[in-house]
Design a protein around this motif. Structure first.
Motif, PDB file in Angstrom:
ATOM      1  N   GLU A 149      46.840   0.807  31.553  1.00  0.00           N
ATOM      2  CA  GLU A 149      47.100  -0.602  31.259  1.00  0.00           C
ATOM      3  C   GLU A 149      45.907  -1.487  31.615  1.00  0.00           C
ATOM      4  O   GLU A 149      45.643  -2.478  30.945  1.00  0.00           O
ATOM      5  CB  GLU A 149      48.354  -1.056  32.011  1.00  0.00           C
ATOM      6  CG  GLU A 149      48.857  -2.424  31.609  1.00  0.00           C
ATOM      7  CD  GLU A 149      50.206  -2.739  32.249  1.00  0.00           C
ATOM      8  OE1 GLU A 149      50.761  -3.812  31.939  1.00  0.00           O
ATOM      9  OE2 GLU A 149      50.686  -1.911  33.058  1.00  0.00           O
ATOM     10  N   SER A 182      43.491  -4.335  22.950  1.00  0.00           N
ATOM     11  CA  SER A 182      44.303  -5.554  23.060  1.00  0.00           C
ATOM     12  C   SER A 182      44.378  -6.268  21.712  1.00  0.00           C
ATOM     13  O   SER A 182      45.434  -6.789  21.331  1.00  0.00           O
ATOM     14  CB  SER A 182      43.727  -6.494  24.118  1.00  0.00           C
ATOM     15  OG  SER A 182      43.806  -5.914  25.401  1.00  0.00           O
ATOM     16  N   VAL A 210      56.102   0.038  19.028  1.00  0.00           N
ATOM     17  CA  VAL A 210      55.506  -1.281  18.814  1.00  0.00           C
ATOM     18  C   VAL A 210      56.326  -1.999  17.741  1.00  0.00           C
ATOM     19  O   VAL A 210      57.075  -1.372  16.993  1.00  0.00           O
ATOM     20  CB  VAL A 210      54.022  -1.191  18.393  1.00  0.00           C
ATOM     21  CG1 VAL A 210      53.154  -0.745  19.532  1.00  0.00           C
ATOM     22  CG2 VAL A 210      53.861  -0.276  17.192  1.00  0.00           C
ATOM     23  N   ILE A 219      52.718   5.260  21.276  1.00  0.00           N
ATOM     24  CA  ILE A 219      53.389   4.506  22.335  1.00  0.00           C
ATOM     25  C   ILE A 219      54.779   5.106  22.499  1.00  0.00           C
ATOM     26  O   ILE A 219      55.610   5.063  21.581  1.00  0.00           O
ATOM     27  CB  ILE A 219      53.468   2.995  21.990  1.00  0.00           C
ATOM     28  CG1 ILE A 219      52.075   2.353  22.069  1.00  0.00           C
ATOM     29  CG2 ILE A 219      54.399   2.282  22.963  1.00  0.00           C
ATOM     30  CD1 ILE A 219      51.224   2.568  20.870  1.00  0.00           C
ATOM     31  N   ALA A 233      59.140   0.137  25.043  1.00  0.00           N
ATOM     32  CA  ALA A 233      57.847   0.805  25.130  1.00  0.00           C
ATOM     33  C   ALA A 233      57.462   1.095  26.580  1.00  0.00           C
ATOM     34  O   ALA A 233      57.704   0.287  27.485  1.00  0.00           O
ATOM     35  CB  ALA A 233      56.780  -0.059  24.464  1.00  0.00           C
ATOM     36  N   TYR A 234      56.847   2.261  26.761  1.00  0.00           N
ATOM     37  CA  TYR A 234      56.235   2.611  28.052  1.00  0.00           C
ATOM     38  C   TYR A 234      54.813   2.064  28.035  1.00  0.00           C
ATOM     39  O   TYR A 234      53.967   2.504  27.248  1.00  0.00           O
ATOM     40  CB  TYR A 234      56.246   4.123  28.233  1.00  0.00           C
ATOM     41  CG  TYR A 234      55.495   4.600  29.451  1.00  0.00           C
ATOM     42  CD1 TYR A 234      55.971   4.313  30.734  1.00  0.00           C
ATOM     43  CD2 TYR A 234      54.319   5.333  29.335  1.00  0.00           C
ATOM     44  CE1 TYR A 234      55.288   4.742  31.860  1.00  0.00           C
ATOM     45  CE2 TYR A 234      53.628   5.767  30.451  1.00  0.00           C
ATOM     46  CZ  TYR A 234      54.120   5.466  31.710  1.00  0.00           C
ATOM     47  OH  TYR A 234      53.452   5.885  32.830  1.00  0.00           O
ATOM     48  N   THR A 235      54.529   1.081  28.879  1.00  0.00           N
ATOM     49  CA  THR A 235      53.272   0.330  28.796  1.00  0.00           C
ATOM     50  C   THR A 235      52.272   0.669  29.884  1.00  0.00           C
ATOM     51  O   THR A 235      51.161   0.148  29.878  1.00  0.00           O
ATOM     52  CB  THR A 235      53.567  -1.178  28.857  1.00  0.00           C
ATOM     53  OG1 THR A 235      54.215  -1.480  30.103  1.00  0.00           O
ATOM     54  CG2 THR A 235      54.466  -1.598  27.707  1.00  0.00           C
ATOM     55  N   ILE A 293      48.777   4.610  27.597  1.00  0.00           N
ATOM     56  CA  ILE A 293      48.883   4.870  26.168  1.00  0.00           C
ATOM     57  C   ILE A 293      48.161   6.175  25.861  1.00  0.00           C
ATOM     58  O   ILE A 293      47.041   6.408  26.324  1.00  0.00           O
ATOM     59  CB  ILE A 293      48.256   3.721  25.341  1.00  0.00           C
ATOM     60  CG1 ILE A 293      48.925   2.398  25.678  1.00  0.00           C
ATOM     61  CG2 ILE A 293      48.373   4.009  23.845  1.00  0.00           C
ATOM     62  CD1 ILE A 293      50.406   2.387  25.422  1.00  0.00           C
ATOM     63  N   PHE A 329      54.142  -4.689  22.101  1.00  0.00           N
ATOM     64  CA  PHE A 329      55.125  -3.633  22.386  1.00  0.00           C
ATOM     65  C   PHE A 329      56.539  -4.138  22.112  1.00  0.00           C
ATOM     66  O   PHE A 329      56.816  -5.330  22.246  1.00  0.00           O
ATOM     67  CB  PHE A 329      55.040  -3.197  23.859  1.00  0.00           C
ATOM     68  CG  PHE A 329      53.723  -2.587  24.261  1.00  0.00           C
ATOM     69  CD1 PHE A 329      53.330  -1.361  23.754  1.00  0.00           C
ATOM     70  CD2 PHE A 329      52.870  -3.244  25.146  1.00  0.00           C
ATOM     71  CE1 PHE A 329      52.116  -0.791  24.125  1.00  0.00           C
ATOM     72  CE2 PHE A 329      51.662  -2.687  25.517  1.00  0.00           C
ATOM     73  CZ  PHE A 329      51.283  -1.461  24.994  1.00  0.00           C
ATOM     74  N   LEU A 357      46.719  -4.277  19.590  1.00  0.00           N
ATOM     75  CA  LEU A 357      48.097  -4.532  19.995  1.00  0.00           C
ATOM     76  C   LEU A 357      48.587  -5.877  19.457  1.00  0.00           C
ATOM     77  O   LEU A 357      49.761  -6.028  19.082  1.00  0.00           O
ATOM     78  CB  LEU A 357      48.185  -4.497  21.521  1.00  0.00           C
ATOM     79  CG  LEU A 357      49.583  -4.464  22.137  1.00  0.00           C
ATOM     80  CD1 LEU A 357      50.335  -3.226  21.704  1.00  0.00           C
ATOM     81  CD2 LEU A 357      49.481  -4.519  23.661  1.00  0.00           C
TER      82      LEU A 357
END
Length: 810
Positions: A373, A338, A323, A389, A351-353, A356, A347, A341
């Protein structure tokens, strides 16, 4: 009685001018009677203070003073006396102000007591989001004194008002608000202003002045009221890193106070800070609103006896990994992932979104939860959650590569059903040198091993679907070039050309082409050229011993363009020979006591010392016949030879390196002694050496002194006395010092020869001393003294040997 009245009247008359000028230089109507020479330091202090209160300098009131009767001479005197007074008392005044109140004044004259607090870097809680806001000393949120006075500012004891009347009538004063909440204006009286806004107080003051000043009522004069000095209020901060009571500006805000207290403490909340006024919660302050959105609606102005309470946090979570702003974040009830975040600024690009990973804490142990997600807006973080993350995988889902003889070799996007002809079209086609018979595909198999697939490129591009095979993800297509199959041909040229070396071969390359390419022939080039050419044959001929074919040519040495041109072949080696006789004039130097010192060209191949000296006019009458020597430069190859020689010393010994360094940096010349008397008698004497380029012949001037240097008491030059020996000259300079090594003393003669002291048994022989020689006494080497333990060891060994001998002879 008359005398007393006269004296009092005279005193009154004399003091009026001083008081007038002391009251206000600009308000006095008549300044012609002022005696500047009699002004005291108190009068000058009042004038200086009045100038400062009006934001003017002495130069700016010059025209006013002259128009009111002061002469130019008196004004110049006043200016000098005022400048001297300010220079004398300026530093003291600054120091007193600093010690007294620690006040700071803005460029508009508004003052405020200075409030400071030492910032303590909270390294333990540096990851808490928002902590950096209170650790940075440059972000103090101090009120700006340059801003216009807020109309809703409430006056109180400690404030100071600047009241000015300008126009037909003039008045200017700085009036403090007393502890009773009142201000006192000359001839107007007391006015209660405490608890009133600055706007209401201004109206009340103007009305009171209008009752006294008729020109204010008529509008011929105007009244101005502004805030001069701001009072200090006291507040209390509970729960901060540095809690306590603080005295701050009445214009200060909540963030200014929090910054002074170092922000929330270790367990303090950043999102539910309470501003308590009159024993009630006046406002809940959420610092995240300012950090995330820049919203300063919570940054309200403080009042006397306000309390800022920082409670403990309710829940905190940790954000780690990919992040933009990882750290520890405080969450409110009802906020989702959210929102979290958003606090972390989203991110980053790696980042792999899709999902998580959350590390949660139960009452007994840890557990792991995955948040997809689609759940970002609905998942509510719990206190202690650690969100991790991760990075996206270091691989491509649709990549394919083409390299080699295409116009745009690169990576391209892969689509299902894509064929090799499609990829070549994307790469903008084949180059002219492309080899169309074969192309190669390196393919990754399902078991992660690789295989090679060969393709008939010509057939694939002509429409043959069997040859135009389908590609797969991560395929690497290689298109060969016909140039890859050709050997790289070279030719070599050496000898008397300007740029010898190895050059690329081209078909029909001639000797003329190559000579021009390398810059042409040098002036020493002869007509002889030798070309070595490679022999090629499929059969071995043992009877033919030749390894190469030699071709000899003759060229015109002074012309790069030859009449008969010679065509070269790959790997030819061309050698342009040097002229048999081609030697540039080279010189030696003659210096000292000769007729014509300077540089001389070596005329013969074996030019001797005698020939050159005689060409230089021979020796002069002051020449020292025993002081002639040759200094010959030490060549690089001699130093390299020394470095190559194995001196049979240990690797750690630095002797060889020291010798090489001494030759390079210290000596630089080798000295050859010359016996001129022997040369004159016999030209074939060995001293009449053949000279080399760069040699220098030194002929010393006759000197009757003998130099004594080294470890002696006095370094000096002693007059030469015939018959006196070595010891005489050493004793003449006081003998040797405590470090001198007399038995190793040596002498250097004027021609560069040296001689040392020798000894046999108890007899010591010293070298002969001649005029202009130099005696050198070296330093004794340092010797390690034996310790008491070593002496004891030697004694024990001797005792044991003695006992053994006595026992043997019994």
């Amino acid at each position: 009685m008359k005398k007393i009245i006269y004296v009092l009247t005279l005193f009154f008359v004399l003091t009026i001018p001083f008081n007038a000028v002391a009251q206000d230089l600009m308000k006095s109507k008549d300044l012609s009677t002022i005696k500047v020479d009699y002004l005291s330091d108190d009068d000058l202090a009042k004038i200086s203070a009045q100038l400062k209160s009006n934001n003017t300098s002495i130069d700016q009131v010059e025209q006013i003073a002259l128009s009111k009767g002061m002469t130019q001479a008196d004004f110049n005197k006043l200016k000098i006396k005022l400048k001297d007074y300010e220079n004398k008392n300026g530093k003291k005044e600054v120091k007193d102000n600093t010690l007294k109140a620690g006040e700071k004044a803005s460029e508009f004259g508004r003052k405020q007591e200075k409030v400071e607090n030492v910032k303590v870097k909270d390294s333990a809680n540096a990851l808490i989001f928002g902590s950096e806001l209170f650790d940075n000393p440059t972000l103090d949120f101090a009120p700006d004194l340059k801003l216009a006075t807020p109309m809703n500012y409430i006056l109180g004891p400690g404030d100071e008002l600047q009241v000015s009347v300008y126009g037909v009538q003039e008045y200017n004063a700085s009036i403090p608000v007393s502890v009773e909440g009142k201000i006192t204006i000359d001839y107007v009286g007391q006015i209660a202003v405490s608890g009133m806004s600055i706007e209401a107080a201004s109206q009340k003051i103007k009305a009171a002045i209008a009752r006294v000043y008729s020109t204010v009522r008529s509008g011929q004069s105007q009244v101005s009221v502004s805030l001069g000095q701001i009072r200090t209020i006291k507040i209390t901060i509970v729960g901060g890193k540095q809690p306590g009571n603080y005295s701050i500006s009445s214009l200060a805000t909540v963030y200014n106070a929090l910054h002074l207290a170092g922000g929330p403490g270790k367990n303090g909340s950043y999102r539910n800070i309470e501003l308590i006024r009159n024993n009630k919660v006046y406002r809940n302050i959420d610092i995240y609103r300012f950090l995330v959105k820049g919203d300063q609606s919570d940054n309200v102005t403080l009042k006397e006896n306000d309390v800022i309470r920082i409670p403990a946090y309710t829940q905190r979570v940790t954000m780690e990994g990919e992040v933009k702003r990882p750290g520890i974040f405080e969450m409110k009830r009802g906020e989702s992932f959210s929102d979290l975040l958003n606090f972390a600024s989203g991110f980053n690009e790696f980042a792999y979104t899709a999902s998580i990973n959350v590390l949660q804490k139960t009452g007994k142990e840890f557990k792991v939860h995955d948040v997809s997600e689609s759940e970002f807006s609905s998942y509510l973080p719990k206190s202690g959650d650690v969100f991790r993350i991760t990075r996206i995988l270091n691989r491509f889902e649709n990549r394919i590569k083409i390299e080699g003889a295409v116009f745009r070799p690169d990576y391209y996007s892969f689509t299902e059903g894509m064929r090799i002809s499609d990829l070549i079209t994307r790469a903008e086609g084949l180059k002219e040198d492309a080899y169309s018979k074969r192309a190669r595909i390196i393919r990754l198999k399902t078991d992660l091993t690789t295989e090679i697939v060969n393709v008939d490129l010509g057939a694939a591009l002509s429409g043959d679907l069997n040859a135009d095979i389908e590609l797969k993800r991560e395929d690497i297509v290689t298109v060969y070039s016909i140039l890859d199959f050709r050997e790289e041909y070279k030719v070599t040229i050496d000898g008397e050309v300007k740029n010898p070396g190895e050059y690329e071969y081209f078909e029909n390359l001639t000797l003329n082409d190559l000579v021009v390419q390398v810059g042409g022939l040098t002036g020493s080039a002869s007509k002889r050229v030798e070309i070595a050419r490679m022999i090629k044959s499929d059969a071995i001929d043992d009877a033919d011993p030749k390894r190469i074919e030699l071709i000899e040519l003759e060229i015109t040495a002074d012309n790069n363009e030859q009449i008969k041109n010679f065509v070269l072949k790959p790997f030819d080696v061309i050698n342009i020979r040097r002229m048999a006789v081609y030697e540039k004039p080279q010189m030696v130097t003659v210096s000292g006591a000769v007729g014509y010192p300077g540089k001389y060209v070596l005329a013969n191949k074996k030019e001797t010392v005698y020939n050159v000296v005689m060409r230089a006019g021979g020796l002069t009458s002051i020449a020292n016949l025993d002081g002639m020597k040759i200094k010959r430069p030490i060549k690089e190859e001699q130093i390299e030879t020394l470095e190559r020689i194995d001196l049979n010393i240990s690797k750690n010994d630095t002797l060889k390196g020291k010798l090489a360094k001494k030759l390079k940096e210290d000596l630089k010349f080798a000295t050859i002694p010359v016996n001129w008397e022997k040369i004159v008698k016999d030209k074939n004497h060995f001293s009449n050496v053949t000279l080399f380029p760069g040699d220098e012949i030194e002929v010393a001037v006759y000197n009757e002194g003998v130099k004594v240097t080294g470890n002696v008491l006095l370094t000096s030059e002693i007059p030469y006395r015939n018959g006196k020996g070595f010891k005489y000259y050493i004793n003449a300079v006081g003998g040797i010092d405590s470090k001198g090594w007399k038995k190793k003393a040596y002498i250097i003669y004027p021609n560069g020869k040296a001689d040392v002291t020798t000894s046999f048994l108890f007899f010591r022989s010293y070298p002969k001393v001649e005029p202009d020689s130099q005696i050198v006494v070296p330093e004794k080497p340092e010797r390690k003294k034996m310790t008491a333990g070593e002496w004891v060891g030697i004694g024990s060994v001797v005792s044991s040997l003695a006992l053994l001998i006595v026992t043997a002879f019994k």
